[in-house]
Design a protein around this motif. Structure first.
Motif, PDB file in Angstrom:
ATOM      1  N   ASP A   1       0.856  -1.187   0.000  1.00 30.89           N
ATOM      2  CA  ASP A   1       0.000   0.000   0.000  1.00 30.89           C
ATOM      3  C   ASP A   1       0.888   1.231   0.000  1.00 30.89           C
ATOM      4  OD1 ASP A   1      -2.583  -1.214   0.064  1.00 30.89           O
ATOM      5  OD2 ASP A   1      -2.218  -1.738   2.153  1.00 30.89           O
ATOM      6  N   ILE A   2       0.801   2.027  -1.045  1.00 30.25           N
ATOM      7  CA  ILE A   2       1.653   3.198  -1.173  1.00 30.25           C
ATOM      8  C   ILE A   2       0.811   4.461  -1.039  1.00 30.25           C
ATOM      9  CG2 ILE A   2       3.460   2.079  -2.516  1.00 30.25           C
ATOM     10  CD1 ILE A   2       2.145   2.994  -5.032  1.00 30.25           C
ATOM     11  N   ASN A   3       1.314   5.426  -0.294  1.00 29.51           N
ATOM     12  CA  ASN A   3       0.612   6.685  -0.063  1.00 29.51           C
ATOM     13  C   ASN A   3       1.603   7.834  -0.142  1.00 29.51           C
ATOM     14  OD1 ASN A   3      -2.237   5.848   0.964  1.00 29.51           O
ATOM     15  ND2 ASN A   3      -0.826   4.532   2.074  1.00 29.51           N
ATOM     16  N   GLY A   4       1.114   8.978  -0.613  1.00 32.56           N
ATOM     17  CA  GLY A   4       1.991  10.133  -0.726  1.00 32.56           C
ATOM     18  C   GLY A   4       2.750  10.117  -2.028  1.00 32.56           C
ATOM     19  N   GLY A   5       3.837  10.826  -2.092  1.00 32.05           N
ATOM     20  CA  GLY A   5       4.618  10.893  -3.315  1.00 32.05           C
ATOM     21  C   GLY A   5       5.728  11.910  -3.175  1.00 32.05           C
ATOM     22  N   ARG A   6       6.784  11.739  -3.914  1.00 34.08           N
ATOM     23  CA  ARG A   6       7.910  12.658  -3.921  1.00 34.08           C
ATOM     24  C   ARG A   6       8.496  12.671  -5.318  1.00 34.08           C
ATOM     25  NH1 ARG A   6      12.501   9.611  -2.775  1.00 34.08           N
ATOM     26  NH2 ARG A   6      13.571  11.291  -1.690  1.00 34.08           N
ATOM     27  N   LYS A   7       9.312  13.662  -5.608  1.00 39.25           N
ATOM     28  CA  LYS A   7       9.848  13.831  -6.951  1.00 39.25           C
ATOM     29  C   LYS A   7      10.621  12.601  -7.404  1.00 39.25           C
ATOM     30  CE  LYS A   7      12.619  16.982  -9.763  1.00 39.25           C
ATOM     31  NZ  LYS A   7      13.459  18.211  -9.766  1.00 39.25           N
ATOM     32  N   GLU A   8      11.387  12.006  -6.478  1.00 42.44           N
ATOM     33  CA  GLU A   8      12.203  10.844  -6.825  1.00 42.44           C
ATOM     34  C   GLU A   8      11.403   9.550  -6.847  1.00 42.44           C
ATOM     35  OE1 GLU A   8      12.834  12.944  -4.414  1.00 42.44           O
ATOM     36  OE2 GLU A   8      14.489  14.146  -5.189  1.00 42.44           O
ATOM     37  N   GLY A   9      10.146   9.620  -6.412  1.00 40.47           N
ATOM     38  CA  GLY A   9       9.311   8.431  -6.386  1.00 40.47           C
ATOM     39  C   GLY A   9       9.085   7.921  -4.973  1.00 40.47           C
ATOM     40  N   TYR A  10       7.937   7.302  -4.767  1.00 38.36           N
ATOM     41  CA  TYR A  10       7.629   6.696  -3.468  1.00 38.36           C
ATOM     42  C   TYR A  10       8.372   5.372  -3.370  1.00 38.36           C
ATOM     43  CZ  TYR A  10       5.026   4.922   0.503  1.00 38.36           C
ATOM     44  OH  TYR A  10       4.689   4.435   1.730  1.00 38.36           O
ATOM     45  N   ARG A  11       9.190   5.217  -2.313  1.00 41.11           N
ATOM     46  CA  ARG A  11      10.078   4.065  -2.192  1.00 41.11           C
ATOM     47  C   ARG A  11       9.415   2.965  -1.372  1.00 41.11           C
ATOM     48  NH1 ARG A  11      15.024   7.541   0.032  1.00 41.11           N
ATOM     49  NH2 ARG A  11      13.239   8.430   1.134  1.00 41.11           N
ATOM     50  N   ALA A  12       9.362   1.768  -1.930  1.00 36.97           N
ATOM     51  CA  ALA A  12       8.765   0.619  -1.249  1.00 36.97           C
ATOM     52  C   ALA A  12       9.506  -0.640  -1.679  1.00 36.97           C
ATOM     53  CB  ALA A  12       7.279   0.505  -1.596  1.00 36.97           C
ATOM     54  N   TRP A  13       9.439  -1.658  -0.826  1.00 39.11           N
ATOM     55  CA  TRP A  13      10.138  -2.901  -1.149  1.00 39.11           C
ATOM     56  C   TRP A  13       9.447  -4.089  -0.507  1.00 39.11           C
ATOM     57  CZ3 TRP A  13      12.085   0.912   2.034  1.00 39.11           C
ATOM     58  CH2 TRP A  13      12.224   0.591   3.388  1.00 39.11           C
ATOM     59  N   THR A  14       9.742  -5.256  -1.027  1.00 41.29           N
ATOM     60  CA  THR A  14       9.292  -6.511  -0.421  1.00 41.29           C
ATOM     61  C   THR A  14      10.524  -7.373  -0.154  1.00 41.29           C
ATOM     62  OG1 THR A  14       8.922  -7.456  -2.633  1.00 41.29           O
ATOM     63  CG2 THR A  14       7.022  -6.494  -1.518  1.00 41.29           C
ATOM     64  N   ASN A  15      10.436  -8.158   0.899  1.00 35.47           N
ATOM     65  CA  ASN A  15      11.544  -9.032   1.296  1.00 35.47           C
ATOM     66  C   ASN A  15      11.056 -10.479   1.265  1.00 35.47           C
ATOM     67  OD1 ASN A  15      13.276  -9.819   4.373  1.00 35.47           O
ATOM     68  ND2 ASN A  15      14.019  -9.975   2.285  1.00 35.47           N
ATOM     69  N   LYS A  16      11.686 -11.289   0.440  1.00 35.75           N
ATOM     70  CA  LYS A  16      11.294 -12.692   0.315  1.00 35.75           C
ATOM     71  C   LYS A  16      12.395 -13.581   0.884  1.00 35.75           C
ATOM     72  CE  LYS A  16       9.690 -16.169  -2.979  1.00 35.75           C
ATOM     73  NZ  LYS A  16       8.619 -16.598  -2.047  1.00 35.75           N
ATOM     74  N   ARG A  17      11.986 -14.499   1.787  1.00 36.55           N
ATOM     75  CA  ARG A  17      12.940 -15.436   2.390  1.00 36.55           C
ATOM     76  C   ARG A  17      12.561 -16.899   2.162  1.00 36.55           C
ATOM     77  NH1 ARG A  17      16.840 -13.491   5.561  1.00 36.55           N
ATOM     78  NH2 ARG A  17      16.758 -11.295   6.161  1.00 36.55           N
ATOM     79  N   ASN A  18      11.309 -17.145   1.804  1.00 36.99           N
ATOM     80  CA  ASN A  18      10.875 -18.519   1.551  1.00 36.99           C
ATOM     81  C   ASN A  18      11.021 -18.830   0.064  1.00 36.99           C
ATOM     82  OD1 ASN A  18      10.089 -18.881   4.271  1.00 36.99           O
ATOM     83  ND2 ASN A  18       8.158 -17.812   3.860  1.00 36.99           N
ATOM     84  N   PHE A  19      11.920 -19.766  -0.248  1.00 29.44           N
ATOM     85  CA  PHE A  19      12.181 -20.129  -1.629  1.00 29.44           C
ATOM     86  C   PHE A  19      12.014 -21.627  -1.812  1.00 29.44           C
ATOM     87  CE2 PHE A  19      14.422 -16.137  -1.039  1.00 29.44           C
ATOM     88  CZ  PHE A  19      14.125 -15.453  -2.210  1.00 29.44           C
TER      89      PHE A  19
END
Length: 337
Positions: free
Chosen positions: A290-308
């Motif tokens: 869920d992303i909210n807001g915004g900035r010139k460089e872009g809204y920064r978000a990530w996911t972390n996966k550990r189950n492979f």
């Protein structure tokens, strides 16, 4: 109204004498609109509203012309109406093309949609092709008109109404099909009862085809400004570590992996996107953000996966998609045995 008639005649003479001026004007004004939207969020609304008003006039030009003739005894010449239609097409296409060029995943089916818009823009500025080849072919002209309107709505509606990409796609598709209905009615030249049944069927077919084509249509007002696949993430500074394009199975299982995306939008952000993890083409995980807001460089978000999987070797990709199924971009990496 002699003054107005003389003014129109002079305008016609100038257009015939310098036919190259109008395509250049359409190109420059379209690009200028894009850069103003990118830098001035409030001014973006003005540009988008003017764009939609011009399309509304285009749809009601016959009623407008009849009203002028009835109340003022003035009838606009056919060449002026054709010229105005061409100008709306030119400005709309050159306004939306930079948005779609930024947001297109060029190694996906979105290449087809953006390529069609580019072809339409080329047809709109070459008079012999536009007037002598495209306009007489009513079905082809209707497709051209509907595609241009759909692209304009897809870009303008999120800026005006601050909708999510999924909401704007639904509204743009519905409006494009609805506003193309009068053109479809004139093209069919209904004289038999069965054509009345074919008309709603064709409209529903257009609606269904547009809905199924969602993955092929770039989200015009969202794009990835930065992406990275990394084994590390600085949560405080919201920056990824070194980008990895290749790593071993042992490293993957020991450290896990981060998929980092920075998403830009000229209107701000407030919606849900997904990171869809694929292993050798098969979906193994779908993580919501869920992303909210915004900035010139872009809204920064990530996911972390550990189950492979037990054997994670092979080709991996992370599709970044909107809640409505439109693709924002792709991150790729490879895992060695």
């Amino acid at each position: 109204m002699p003054f107005l008639k003389n003014l129109l005649l002079r305008l016609h003479g100038l257009i015939q004498r310098y036919p190259w001026v109008m395509p250049v004007y359409g190109f420059i004004s379209g690009l200028a609109g894009f850069f103003l939207v990118e830098r001035q969020a409030e001014f973006a609304k003005v540009i988008a509203i003017l764009l939609l008003v011009s399309w509304l006039w285009l749809m009601l030009e016959n009623l407008f012309n009849q009203g002028l003739e009835r109340w003022f005894g003035l009838q606009l010449p056919p060449w002026l109406l054709r010229f105005a239609t061409q100008m709306v097409h030119q400005q709309s296409l050159f306004f939306v093309l930079p948005f779609f060029a930024l947001t297109t995943s060029w190694d996906s089916g979105q290449l087809v949609f953006t390529g069609l818009l580019g072809l339409c823009a080329l047809l709109a500025i070459i008079d012999p092709l536009y007037f002598n080849w495209l306009a007489p072919r009513r079905w082809l002209y209707l497709a051209f008109h509907s595609l241009t309107l759909f692209a304009a709505l897809l870009t303008a509606l999120p800026i005006i109404l601050h909708q999510t990409t999924a909401q704007s796609y639904q509204l743009a598709l519905g409006c494009a099909v609805l506003l193309s209905f009068p053109s479809l009615l004139g093209t069919l030249r209904i004289r038999h009862w069965w054509r009345w049944l074919a008309l709603p069927g064709l409209s529903l077919a257009l609606l269904g085809a547009g809905w199924l084509a969602r993955p092929w249509v770039p989200p015009a007002t969202l794009w990835l400004s930065e992406v990275a696949v990394s084994s590390q993430m600085n949560a405080g500074q919201r920056t990824p570590g070194q980008t990895r394009e290749q790593l071993s199975s042992a490293q993957l299982k020991a450290q896990g992996l981060y998929a980092y995306t920075a998403i830009s939008a000229p209107r701000g952000l407030a919606e849900r996107i997904y990171h869809v993890w694929r292993h050798n083409g098969k979906v193994v995980d779908r993580i919501a953000l869920d992303i909210n807001g915004g900035r010139k460089e872009g809204y920064r978000a990530w996911t972390n996966k550990r189950n492979f999987p037990a054997d994670p070797s092979g080709k991996w990709r992370v599709d970044v998609v909107t809640d409505g199924g439109q693709m924002l971009g792709v991150l790729r990496f490879r895992v060695d045995p």
